[in-house]
Design a protein around this motif. Structure first.
Motif, mmCIF file in Angstrom:
data_model
loop_
_atom_site.group_PDB
_atom_site.id
_atom_site.type_symbol
_atom_site.label_atom_id
_atom_site.label_comp_id
_atom_site.label_asym_id
_atom_site.label_seq_id
_atom_site.Cartn_x
_atom_site.Cartn_y
_atom_site.Cartn_z
ATOM 1 N N GLU A 3 0.824 -1.209 0.000
ATOM 2 C CA GLU A 3 0.000 0.000 0.000
ATOM 3 C C GLU A 3 0.857 1.258 0.000
ATOM 4 O OE1 GLU A 3 -3.298 2.348 2.740
ATOM 5 O OE2 GLU A 3 -2.428 0.484 3.476
ATOM 6 N N ARG A 4 1.891 1.264 0.804
ATOM 7 C CA ARG A 4 2.736 2.459 0.908
ATOM 8 C C ARG A 4 3.333 2.840 -0.452
ATOM 9 N NH1 ARG A 4 7.717 3.092 5.184
ATOM 10 N NH2 ARG A 4 8.265 5.206 4.602
ATOM 11 N N ARG A 7 0.529 4.185 -2.812
ATOM 12 C CA ARG A 7 0.146 5.566 -2.473
ATOM 13 C C ARG A 7 1.240 6.562 -2.873
ATOM 14 N NH1 ARG A 7 -4.433 6.176 0.261
ATOM 15 N NH2 ARG A 7 -5.326 4.359 1.306
ATOM 16 N N ARG A 10 1.257 6.766 -6.542
ATOM 17 C CA ARG A 10 -0.070 7.103 -7.054
ATOM 18 C C ARG A 10 -0.428 6.226 -8.253
ATOM 19 N NH1 ARG A 10 -0.599 13.604 -6.343
ATOM 20 N NH2 ARG A 10 -0.861 13.527 -4.100
ATOM 21 N N GLU A 56 -6.299 7.862 -5.384
ATOM 22 C CA GLU A 56 -6.326 7.954 -3.925
ATOM 23 C C GLU A 56 -7.655 7.447 -3.357
ATOM 24 O OE1 GLU A 56 -5.292 11.972 -2.938
ATOM 25 O OE2 GLU A 56 -3.401 11.809 -4.025
ATOM 26 N N LEU A 59 -7.691 3.637 -3.561
ATOM 27 C CA LEU A 59 -6.800 3.061 -2.552
ATOM 28 C C LEU A 59 -7.444 3.153 -1.168
ATOM 29 C CD1 LEU A 59 -3.371 4.379 -3.830
ATOM 30 C CD2 LEU A 59 -4.112 1.990 -3.770
ATOM 31 N N ASP A 60 -8.109 4.261 -0.888
ATOM 32 C CA ASP A 60 -8.808 4.404 0.397
ATOM 33 C C ASP A 60 -9.890 3.336 0.533
ATOM 34 O OD1 ASP A 60 -7.238 6.548 1.134
ATOM 35 O OD2 ASP A 60 -8.748 8.058 0.587
#
Length: 75
Positions: A3-4, A7, A10, A56, A59-60
């Protein structure tokens, strides 16, 4: 893919087929991230342009359940 990393870069994998993996990318000219994904997955990667806010938001949505579980496990 972590995930990091997703993010920070992007980007978001949005499809997979026998031909490779399709990435939604807020910065499709980001060759470093593209090469990193290719190396990690060992598959061809195809770019699609996406708005940063769309990446974003997705991903959220994808990672919110995992975060809630992690927080609940700590209690």
């Amino acid at each position: 893919l972590p995930e990091r990393f997703l993010r920070h870069a992007r980007l978001l994998p949005i499809a997979e087929s026998g031909d490779g993996v399709v990435l939604a990318m807020a910065h499709p000219d980001d060759e470093f991230s593209l090469r990193a994904v290719r190396a990690k997955l060992r598959r061809p990667v195809f770019r699609r342009v996406a708005a940063p806010s769309d990446v974003e938001r997705m991903l959220d949505l994808l990672y919110a359940p995992a975060r809630r579980q992690t927080i609940a496990a700590r209690r």
